[in-house]
Scaffold this active site. Structure first.
Site, PDB file in Angstrom:
ATOM      1  NE  ARG A  46     128.962  76.891 131.930  1.00 25.58           N
ATOM      2  CZ  ARG A  46     128.789  75.766 132.648  1.00 25.58           C
ATOM      3  NH1 ARG A  46     127.814  75.658 133.514  1.00 25.58           N
ATOM      4  NH2 ARG A  46     129.609  74.740 132.476  1.00 25.58           N
ATOM      5  CE1 TYR A  98     115.025  95.710 120.103  1.00 33.65           C
ATOM      6  CE2 TYR A  98     115.308  93.665 121.320  1.00 33.65           C
ATOM      7  CZ  TYR A  98     115.765  94.579 120.394  1.00 33.65           C
ATOM      8  OH  TYR A  98     116.951  94.364 119.747  1.00 33.65           O
ATOM      9  CG  ASP A 170     111.935  94.841 128.782  1.00 34.56           C
ATOM     10  OD1 ASP A 170     112.650  95.690 129.336  1.00 34.56           O
ATOM     11  OD2 ASP A 170     112.191  94.353 127.662  1.00 34.56           O
ATOM     12  CE  LYS A 195     119.570  98.763 124.384  1.00 35.92           C
ATOM     13  NZ  LYS A 195     118.959  97.494 124.483  1.00 35.92           N
TER      14      LYS A 195
HETATM   15  O1  P1T Z   1     120.057  94.238 123.262  1.00 38.71           O
HETATM   16  P1  P1T Z   1     119.860  93.429 124.501  1.00 38.71           P
HETATM   17  O2  P1T Z   1     120.735  93.837 125.646  1.00 38.71           O
HETATM   18  O3  P1T Z   1     119.897  91.952 124.242  1.00 38.71           O
HETATM   19  O4  P1T Z   1     118.367  93.775 125.038  1.00 38.71           O
HETATM   20  C1  P1T Z   1     117.218  93.479 124.310  1.00 38.71           C
HETATM   21  C2  P1T Z   1     116.103  94.435 124.656  1.00 38.71           C
HETATM   22  C3  P1T Z   1     115.092  94.038 125.516  1.00 38.71           C
HETATM   23  N1  P1T Z   1     114.089  94.863 125.881  1.00 38.71           N
HETATM   24  C4  P1T Z   1     114.024  96.119 125.416  1.00 38.71           C
HETATM   25  C5  P1T Z   1     112.896  97.010 125.827  1.00 38.71           C
HETATM   26  C6  P1T Z   1     115.010  96.594 124.541  1.00 38.71           C
HETATM   27  O5  P1T Z   1     114.914  97.857 124.094  1.00 38.71           O
HETATM   28  C7  P1T Z   1     116.065  95.727 124.133  1.00 38.71           C
HETATM   29  C8  P1T Z   1     117.107  96.157 123.169  1.00 38.71           C
HETATM   30  N2  P1T Z   1     116.736  97.248 122.399  1.00 38.71           N
HETATM   31  C9  P1T Z   1     117.486  97.809 121.403  1.00 38.71           C
HETATM   32  C10 P1T Z   1     118.678  97.355 121.004  1.00 38.71           C
HETATM   33  C11 P1T Z   1     116.879  98.989 120.765  1.00 38.71           C
HETATM   34  O6  P1T Z   1     117.563  99.741 120.049  1.00 38.71           O
HETATM   35  O7  P1T Z   1     115.679  99.207 120.990  1.00 38.71           O
END
Ligand code: P1T
Length: 379
Positions: A46, A98, A170, A195
């Site tokens: 961890r 988001y 972000d 992403k």
């Molecule tokens: O899904 P995750 O890896 O936990 O990330 C969250 C997140 C944070 N910031 C932004 C700008 C994001 O777009 C996302 C996740 N977004 C999607 C799943 C979406 O379809 O927009």
């Protein structure tokens, strides 16, 4: 070192025990100690894992930062940043962000006594007006999800510097290929690695990159104490994905431009949100702080009726209807009922997430095929 070279080489040295060129997947939860407390820098999975270490170094290098920290998801990395705060602290955040981040802030952390103030950051004066002695974090998302608004990171950094207010950005929609917030004065860069960084829609992961040693230590303490760390297989997949980040991003950008320009001319399409357009509200800022404009965009259908959007989404064959973005394949979504369903309708409409808004994550396929698919669906 230039970006492409870093994307291929950063963080990855041949494995000292075998000479393996690619960092192995260290699938182990623990490490031998020759005597209590005597080990080779690795104690427990961890806390540390060599595959994760390589990825953390690679991400730090791509963001021009000193320290990288990986988490089990993008949300877990945002969660770690907010855990730096105390009850009574205030966070100023983009009002257009988001939906999951909005949900984490308002549903999880507000009950713990942290206050969130959402402002339109297209005008930095709105941030200046919201700063109080209790402001302990400014949270920026740019480009914003899903309306592709652009926030001037440098202008916001000027407001937070010297006030001991960390500025977090972000950077998910841009990826480090398009934008490096630390170079513009940010203290923390956050990514949903899920992403563009992973790039193949096969991993869920998050990351933070910082320069400050003390901040890195506090975040590493939270990372280890709370335990939302990614496994070594996922770290390996992202290390592999990073090697083509520059190539994928070049194609995301050129395909994005072709499709945005085509959509803007279509008689059934209303507004197209893409920062590369000269008449985009923040085009000048985008031109200054981003290297190109990316393959993310959103658009409305004329008349702005939800049923028209649903019909269109059901008619596409190459674009796949799904949450997420940034993979090699083109995806599309309906933010009002998918990624941003957790926003109250009024706040949603105010931030531009109207009923027919469709978000596209343009992949790396052939642009002509993608346009043909959109044309038949709009037809
Ligand atoms: O899904 P995750 O890896 O936990 O990330 C969250 C997140 C944070 N910031 C932004 C700008 C994001 O777009 C996302 C996740 N977004 C999607 C799943 C979406 O379809 O927009």
């Amino acid at each position: 070192m230039k970006f492409s070279t870093k994307a291929v080489h950063a963080g990855v040295d041949p494995d000292p025990s075998t000479g393996a060129i690619m960092t192995p997947i260290f699938q182990t939860s623990t490490y031998v100690q020759s005597a209590p407390g005597e080990h080779q820098g690795y104690e427990y999975g961890r806390t540390h894992n060599p595959t994760r270490t390589a990825l953390q170094h690679a991400l730090a290098a791509l963001e021009n930062g000193k320290h990288g920290l990986c988490f089990a998801s993008g949300m877990a990395s945002i969660d770690a940043v907010v855990k730096l705060l105390n009850p009574g602290d205030e966070v100023i955040s983009t009002n257009d962000l988001y939906g999951g981040t909005y949900r984490l802030f308002t549903k999880i952390f507000e009950p713990y006594g942290i206050k969130f103030i959402f402002v339109n950051m297209e005008d930095p004066a709105n941030v200046a007006a919201a700063i109080t002695p209790r402001t302990s974090l400014v949270w920026v998302e740019t480009p914003t999800n899903p309306t592709l608004r652009i926030v001037d990171i440098e202008a916001i950094a000027k407001l937070t510097k010297g006030k001991a207010i960390p500025l977090a950005v972000d950077n998910t929609f841009a990826s480090p290929y398009l934008q490096n917030p630390i170079d513009l004065g940010a203290d923390i860069v956050m990514h949903s690695v899920t992403k563009f960084l992973g790039g193949h829609s096969d991993v869920v992961m998050g990351a933070l990159v910082v320069n400050d040693d003390d901040l890195a230590e506090r975040l590493a303490f939270i990372q280890n104490s709370c335990g939302a760390t990614p496994g070594p297989q996922d770290c390996f997949l992202v290390l592999r994905g990073l090697k083509t980040l520059h190539l994928r991003m070049e194609r995301h950008c050129s395909n994005g431009r072709a499709i945005a320009e085509w959509l803007a001319k279509h008689p059934k399409v209303g507004k197209v949100n893409w920062p590369g357009f000269e008449d985009h509200g923040n085009h000048d800022v985008a031109k200054r702080q981003m290297r190109d404009f990316g393959g993310m965009m959103s658009f409305t259908i004329k008349g702005d009726k939800q049923e028209d959007a649903i019909k269109f989404l059901g008619s596409c064959k190459l674009f796949t209807l799904a949450e997420s973005l940034g993979g090699v394949e083109s995806l599309m979504g309906h933010p009002a009922s998918m990624t941003h369903a957790s926003l109250p309708r009024e706040a949603r409409i105010l931030s531009g997430v109207t009923d027919s808004l469709i978000r596209l994550s343009v992949g790396v396929e052939d642009a002509e095929d993608l346009i043909e698919d959109l044309a038949q669906a709009l037809g």
